[in-house]
Scaffold this motif. Sequence first.
Motif, short mmCIF file in Angstrom:
data_model
loop_
_atom_site.label_atom_id
_atom_site.label_comp_id
_atom_site.label_asym_id
_atom_site.label_seq_id
_atom_site.Cartn_x
_atom_site.Cartn_y
_atom_site.Cartn_z
N PHE A 42 0.83 -1.21 0.00
CA PHE A 42 0.00 0.00 0.00
C PHE A 42 0.86 1.26 0.00
CE2 PHE A 42 -3.13 -2.96 1.98
CZ PHE A 42 -4.12 -2.82 1.01
N LEU A 43 0.37 2.27 -0.70
CA LEU A 43 0.94 3.60 -0.62
C LEU A 43 0.52 4.26 0.69
CD1 LEU A 43 0.09 4.75 -4.27
CD2 LEU A 43 2.33 4.02 -3.43
N GLY A 44 1.13 5.39 1.02
CA GLY A 44 0.75 6.09 2.23
C GLY A 44 -0.68 6.61 2.15
N LYS A 45 -1.05 7.11 0.97
CA LYS A 45 -2.41 7.58 0.74
C LYS A 45 -2.76 7.38 -0.73
CE LYS A 45 -0.94 12.43 0.17
NZ LYS A 45 -1.12 13.81 0.68
N PRO A 46 -4.04 7.33 -1.09
CA PRO A 46 -4.44 7.11 -2.48
C PRO A 46 -3.96 8.25 -3.38
CG PRO A 46 -6.29 6.75 -0.99
CD PRO A 46 -5.21 7.39 -0.18
N VAL A 47 -3.68 7.90 -4.63
CA VAL A 47 -3.24 8.88 -5.62
C VAL A 47 -4.26 8.91 -6.75
CG1 VAL A 47 -1.42 9.55 -7.22
CG2 VAL A 47 -0.82 8.45 -5.04
N LYS A 48 -4.86 10.08 -6.97
CA LYS A 48 -5.88 10.23 -8.02
C LYS A 48 -5.21 10.32 -9.38
CE LYS A 48 -9.98 13.04 -9.11
NZ LYS A 48 -10.78 14.23 -8.70
N MET A 49 -5.72 9.53 -10.35
CA MET A 49 -5.11 9.46 -11.67
C MET A 49 -6.19 9.21 -12.71
SD MET A 49 -2.24 6.63 -10.51
CE MET A 49 -1.00 7.01 -11.72
N ASN A 50 -5.85 9.43 -13.99
CA ASN A 50 -6.73 8.96 -15.06
C ASN A 50 -5.97 8.10 -16.07
OD1 ASN A 50 -5.29 10.84 -16.53
ND2 ASN A 50 -7.00 12.26 -16.76
N LYS A 51 -4.69 7.89 -15.82
CA LYS A 51 -3.93 6.90 -16.58
C LYS A 51 -2.78 6.42 -15.71
CE LYS A 51 -0.70 10.01 -18.96
NZ LYS A 51 -0.18 10.46 -20.27
N ILE A 52 -2.29 5.23 -16.02
CA ILE A 52 -1.19 4.66 -15.25
C ILE A 52 -0.24 3.96 -16.20
CG2 ILE A 52 -2.48 2.53 -14.76
CD1 ILE A 52 -1.01 2.47 -12.04
N VAL A 53 1.05 4.16 -15.97
CA VAL A 53 2.09 3.52 -16.78
C VAL A 53 2.69 2.38 -15.98
CG1 VAL A 53 4.32 3.82 -17.91
CG2 VAL A 53 2.60 5.65 -18.03
N LEU A 54 2.71 1.19 -16.59
CA LEU A 54 3.29 0.01 -15.95
C LEU A 54 4.30 -0.62 -16.90
CD1 LEU A 54 0.21 -1.82 -14.35
CD2 LEU A 54 1.94 -0.45 -13.17
N GLY A 55 5.53 -0.76 -16.42
CA GLY A 55 6.53 -1.49 -17.18
C GLY A 55 6.43 -2.97 -16.91
N PRO A 56 7.14 -3.80 -17.67
CA PRO A 56 7.12 -5.24 -17.43
C PRO A 56 7.45 -5.57 -15.98
CG PRO A 56 8.25 -4.76 -19.49
CD PRO A 56 7.98 -3.44 -18.84
N ALA A 57 6.62 -6.43 -15.38
CA ALA A 57 6.76 -6.91 -14.00
C ALA A 57 6.21 -5.96 -12.95
CB ALA A 57 8.20 -7.27 -13.65
N GLU A 58 5.83 -4.73 -13.32
CA GLU A 58 5.30 -3.81 -12.32
C GLU A 58 3.84 -4.15 -12.01
OE1 GLU A 58 7.34 0.38 -12.13
OE2 GLU A 58 6.42 0.14 -14.10
N ARG A 59 3.45 -3.90 -10.76
CA ARG A 59 2.06 -4.09 -10.33
C ARG A 59 1.52 -2.81 -9.72
NH1 ARG A 59 6.31 -6.44 -8.88
NH2 ARG A 59 5.77 -6.78 -6.68
N ALA A 60 0.20 -2.71 -9.74
CA ALA A 60 -0.48 -1.59 -9.09
C ALA A 60 -1.88 -2.06 -8.71
CB ALA A 60 -0.56 -0.38 -10.00
#
Length: 490
Positions: free
Chosen positions: A291-309
Amino acid sequence: MKKNFGILIAGFIIILGVFILFFVQGREMPGQLPNLSMKQPSDKADNQTIATEESPLPIPPLLKDRNPDPNKAVFQLTAQNATKEFVPGKKTETMGYNGDYLGPVIRVRKGEEVSVKVKNNLDDITTIHWHGLEVDGDKDGGPHSGIQPGESWTPKFKIEQPAATLWYHPHPEQETGRQVYKGLAGLFLIEDEVSDRMDIPKEYGVNDVPLIIQDKRFNSDGTFQYDLGMHDVMNGLQGDTMLVNGAVNPFFEVPRGMMRLRLLNGSNASVYELNFSNNQTFYQIASGGGFLGKPVKMNKIVLGPAERAEILVDFSDLEKGETVQLENNGSEFMKFTAKSESPKEYTIPTKLTTIDKINPDDAVKTRKFVFQGMGPMVNINGKQFDMDRIDEKLRMNDTEIWEISNESGMGMMDGTVHPFHAHGVQFQILDRDGNPPPANETGWKDTVLVNPDEKVRVIATFKHSGVFMYHCHILEHEDAGMMGQFKVGE
């Protein structure tokens, strides 16, 4: 000397654009890749984008814990050859854990003692690497822990890290790309007291859903296309057909309310830029290490190979029957359809957890890792992988800063993004080119994208002993030798 000369010759040929590539047979050249072809993906007469009817999103099953003791968990996995129909009426040769493609979800708790019996029913040697798990080197599942065909490996370890979405996949030397591409991968979830008390969606497969996103290339007969052309050697194998949990064109019915999506970029090489077709916002609540410290508002997310979110998405504004698409770089590949009202209303938490920041002043050493080279001569710090060589020696419980820079373009052409992964440890990003990391990268990570000509500094405390890998997680680069070893402890 002979190896270095071969690497220099290969580099000279590629840089000048000569359409001949020579490989020494056997395993003499560290950068050798199997099944190399000079063809580009577009040269394949039978290469095609698969168009199939929509299908329900498969939900990977939770693997049964065979030990009733709440403080212990025992699991069994079998890596096996199989076939699967991605295209109706056409069989694709695949690999899977306990099934025909991908594997079940292993779910454990912090503090549990875990044992996993892994049986190899493949025709080739394999390993199983617990990506993101903090364990000793002999339990990590790198290339040293090979499992011969017909044999088993049973690592035992204690879960000593917070709730997170991790994953597992094979890691045999020079064969990782092929085995992952054919289907060997699965999720590894950790829960703890923090995730227990958090008021977020937790019903697995209903409002807490994993999305293992991959891209493939298919031949016209439905088989996977994994004969590496020059483009694949340079950039890693990138496909034109998206899969989610092993399905093409999947759809999922969602409640008109909050959903928790656990995203994994399980591709060999592609970087994904994900957004929803209606451009709606969502909140990232976790990165690869928890978990992050607090939520992060977004409308797109970039994920490289092996990254999770992990993200929270509110579908309550959709009308019943209305759909929204998940897109990668503007291309739709998965549909969500709103159904009935959500049985429970959720609100976005203002705080998720407390992350104890590592003080850079506590670092006893700064090490530099430089991504260099292209194609078969990719390397880190000028060296290609040698299983008999330890590249970095660390002391137990030391805190170090690792400075990772990407010089792969060599100033002559556009470079390649390289995702850096370190085994057996979670780190924190200090800065990117001297600037603070974005809010969604302020938590724990085990993999970080490093752009061409960029320098990323990370900090970690090394609490587990043994030999571990660090490498580029473009799997074709890893197999070509863009990997090194570090040893913690005596």
